[in-house]
Design a protein around this motif. Structure first.
Motif, PDB file in Angstrom:
ATOM      1  N   SER A 289       0.797  -1.230   0.000  1.00 20.40           N
ATOM      2  CA  SER A 289       0.000   0.000   0.000  1.00 20.40           C
ATOM      3  C   SER A 289       0.828   1.277   0.000  1.00 20.40           C
ATOM      4  CB  SER A 289      -0.922  -0.002   1.217  1.00 20.40           C
ATOM      5  OG  SER A 289      -0.161  -0.113   2.413  1.00 20.40           O
ATOM      6  N   GLY A 290       2.132   1.184   0.173  1.00 19.27           N
ATOM      7  CA  GLY A 290       2.969   2.370   0.076  1.00 19.27           C
ATOM      8  C   GLY A 290       3.260   2.776  -1.354  1.00 19.27           C
ATOM      9  N   TYR A 332      -4.316 -11.648   5.272  1.00 14.66           N
ATOM     10  CA  TYR A 332      -4.517 -10.212   5.428  1.00 14.66           C
ATOM     11  C   TYR A 332      -4.546  -9.596   4.032  1.00 14.66           C
ATOM     12  CZ  TYR A 332       0.315  -9.814   4.060  1.00 14.66           C
ATOM     13  OH  TYR A 332       1.475  -9.899   3.349  1.00 14.66           O
ATOM     14  N   GLY A 333      -4.849  -8.301   3.958  1.00 18.02           N
ATOM     15  CA  GLY A 333      -4.858  -7.618   2.672  1.00 18.02           C
ATOM     16  C   GLY A 333      -4.058  -6.330   2.708  1.00 18.02           C
ATOM     17  N   GLY A 352      -2.848   7.159  -1.055  1.00 17.31           N
ATOM     18  CA  GLY A 352      -2.093   6.613   0.067  1.00 17.31           C
ATOM     19  C   GLY A 352      -2.698   5.331   0.601  1.00 17.31           C
ATOM     20  N   PRO A 353      -2.095   4.761   1.650  1.00 20.95           N
ATOM     21  CA  PRO A 353      -2.622   3.540   2.265  1.00 20.95           C
ATOM     22  C   PRO A 353      -4.015   3.768   2.848  1.00 20.95           C
ATOM     23  CG  PRO A 353      -0.357   3.929   2.944  1.00 20.95           C
ATOM     24  CD  PRO A 353      -0.814   5.178   2.261  1.00 20.95           C
ATOM     25  N   ALA A 354      -4.836   2.745   2.776  1.00 25.39           N
ATOM     26  CA  ALA A 354      -6.199   2.830   3.292  1.00 25.39           C
ATOM     27  C   ALA A 354      -6.213   2.790   4.820  1.00 25.39           C
ATOM     28  CB  ALA A 354      -7.032   1.678   2.742  1.00 25.39           C
ATOM     29  N   THR A 357      -7.446  -1.125  10.901  1.00 27.83           N
ATOM     30  CA  THR A 357      -7.562  -1.325  12.337  1.00 27.83           C
ATOM     31  C   THR A 357      -6.234  -1.156  13.061  1.00 27.83           C
ATOM     32  OG1 THR A 357      -9.343  -2.918  11.903  1.00 27.83           O
ATOM     33  CG2 THR A 357      -8.381  -2.907  14.125  1.00 27.83           C
ATOM     34  N   TRP A 358      -5.167  -1.768  12.536  1.00 26.40           N
ATOM     35  CA  TRP A 358      -3.894  -1.811  13.258  1.00 26.40           C
ATOM     36  C   TRP A 358      -2.803  -0.971  12.602  1.00 26.40           C
ATOM     37  CZ3 TRP A 358      -5.164  -3.606  17.714  1.00 26.40           C
ATOM     38  CH2 TRP A 358      -6.167  -4.569  17.825  1.00 26.40           C
ATOM     39  N   ALA A 359      -2.785  -0.941  11.296  1.00 24.83           N
ATOM     40  CA  ALA A 359      -1.780  -0.163  10.568  1.00 24.83           C
ATOM     41  C   ALA A 359      -2.351   0.222   9.220  1.00 24.83           C
ATOM     42  CB  ALA A 359      -0.493  -0.970  10.389  1.00 24.83           C
ATOM     43  N   ALA A 360      -2.181   1.469   8.821  1.00 24.14           N
ATOM     44  CA  ALA A 360      -2.724   1.936   7.548  1.00 24.14           C
ATOM     45  C   ALA A 360      -2.230   1.051   6.411  1.00 24.14           C
ATOM     46  CB  ALA A 360      -2.308   3.382   7.293  1.00 24.14           C
ATOM     47  N   GLY A 361      -3.161   0.623   5.564  1.00 22.34           N
ATOM     48  CA  GLY A 361      -2.819  -0.179   4.403  1.00 22.34           C
ATOM     49  C   GLY A 361      -2.717  -1.660   4.655  1.00 22.34           C
TER      50      GLY A 361
END
Length: 445
Positions: A289-290, A332-333, A352-354, A357-361
């Motif tokens: 996602s980066g 995971y996705g 950018g990353p979506a 819950t725990w970490a963007a993207g």
């Protein structure tokens, strides 16, 4: 402190018959196997259990028993063990470096214990290690390996592997800590042999010998040779200790990359495969996602791009036998937001990353399943490529669901591979939906 991030280099379902039409014939690449549905072949089913998942996610070892996953797994890889600046395996309570509290000091109550009995204050082993011991007692044949390194903790691998003396001392320290189970004293916890019998082997997760990994991870041109010698040293010492214990063996495995350049920079494939029981192939993070555009992260087939099939072929061309190749699968996705350009969203620019819950993207499958069922997202599938993604017009998530995993397990059976590996078990649904899909798929059901 999680799975490999190929994309940081700056860089679905289909019916089995349809996927087969786009796959090489079994045996064309030397990967054929007579094993098929009903053959009785035992496939590896390797799941990573994350040390830190017991906190925010509240995913305990006992949950693997409760959701049925423990009975379907052949191996649990415990993530992770760290390597010190002095080139030794170590643990302790050092923020960001080690967590002895989670590993073996934290007491669990009866409700969260595999055997239904609360830990006492004076027992030498508690925490995740004790629960893994209890899980093995309940599921004979289940093996637990300590996975050393990972993306964040491969920092000092190159130094540890640098010389014959450093390799010997490093391997001795890992065997003493994890195989002999001599843990540092932490109050009443730990001591000589406290964790003996918990671990059945060692998984090397050096990311990456000979090429760049995390920003603080050292690498050298001679890492390729040194990794080969390190694997040999682990094999030699593990076998010697097994003989001393009148035990058949301790297993030795490794997590290995997709990118051909990384394989060639760090892995003497023919030599290491003689000493390793099997390798877990990176089957995810092909794109992350980066990156500025959306893309698949775990496609089975992809022309001109990283793919699972391409990874299998790359390792086989370099001399790896098919039965020692275990396919990595994501639970995971990877996600992007601010996606423009219309269509189904794939291959489009993103801002950018979506949010997640725990970490963007980065989002667990159990959360992505809810998005898919919400009606706000449409599920898209590349039936030839064997991958899926969600898109709501703005946000896109690329991920594997049970249909994709059935296609991948069909590939494993057709190509005579060793089995499947998953990152990570805490991302599955409460009833172990993905684990069940893989188990059934490998059974040909």
């Amino acid at each position: 402190m999680r799975r490999s991030m190929l994309g940081r280099l700056a860089v679905a379902a289909c019916s089995l018959s349809l996927l087969t039409a786009f796959a090489p014939a079994a045996g064309a690449d030397g990967g054929a196997s007579a094993a098929g549905p009903g053959s009785g072949r035992a496939y590896k089913k390797v799941g990573y259990f994350t040390q830190w998942g017991v906190y925010g996610r509240d995913f305990q070892v006992q949950d693997l028993d409760a959701n049925g996953s423990a009975g379907k797994l052949t191996h649990i890889n415990y993530a992770f063990g760290n390597v010190s600046a002095e080139g030794r395996c170590f643990t302790g309570n050092v923020p960001g470096e080690a967590d002895a509290w989670a590993d073996y000091a934290r007491p669990l109550d009866a409700a969260n214990s595999v055997d239904g009995v609360a830990d006492t204050w004076d027992q030498p082993l508690a925490g995740n290690f004790n629960q893994l011991r209890e899980l093995k007692a309940k599921h004979p044949g289940l093996k637990v390996l300590i996975s050393l390194g990972g993306w964040s903790w491969s920092t000092h691998f190159s130094d540890a592997a640098l010389t014959p003396a450093s390799r010997k001392a490093f391997v001795e320290s890992c065997i003493d800590l994890y195989i002999k189970g001599t843990l540092p004293q932490d109050g009443t916890r730990g001591g000589a042999g406290a964790a003996a019998g918990v671990f059945d082997g060692i998984d090397l997760d050096w990311e990456w010998p000979g090429s760049a990994g995390d920003t603080d991870t050292k690498y050298r041109p001679e890492d390729k040779r040194n990794f080969t010698e390190l694997v040999r040293e682990f094999r030699t010492q593990l076998d010697a200790y097994a003989r001393s214990q009148k035990r058949a063996k301790y297993e030795l495995t490794a997590f290995v990359p997709t990118a051909p350049a990384k394989i060639d920079a760090g892995f003497d494939v023919r030599r290491i495969m003689r000493d390793l029981d099997f390798v877990n192939l990176q089957g995810y993070d092909f794109h992350v996602s980066g990156e500025p555009r959306t893309a698949q992260q775990s496609a089975l087939y992809a022309r001109g791009d990283f793919s699972v099939h391409g990874t299998v072929e790359a390792w086989q061309r370099r001399g790896a036998p098919a039965h020692k190749l275990v396919m990595g699968m994501p639970f995971y996705g990877q996600g992007w937001t601010g996606v423009s350009g219309g269509g189904d969203g794939l291959g489009q620019p993103a801002t950018g990353p979506a949010p997640a819950t725990w970490a963007a993207g980065y989002e667990d499958y159990k959360a992505l399943k809810k998005l898919a069922e919400s009606g706000a997202y449409q599920v898209h599938r590349d039936r030839r490529g064997g991958h899926a993604w969600l898109f709501d017009g703005t946000t896109l998530w690329t991920y594997d669901d049970p249909q994709v995993l059935r296609a991948k397990t069909g590939y494993i059976r057709e190509h005579g591979l060793g089995g499947a590996m998953f990152w990570s078990l805490d991302a599955d649904t409460a009833d172990g939906e993905l684990m069940t899909a893989v188990d059934r798929g490998l059974r040909g059901r």
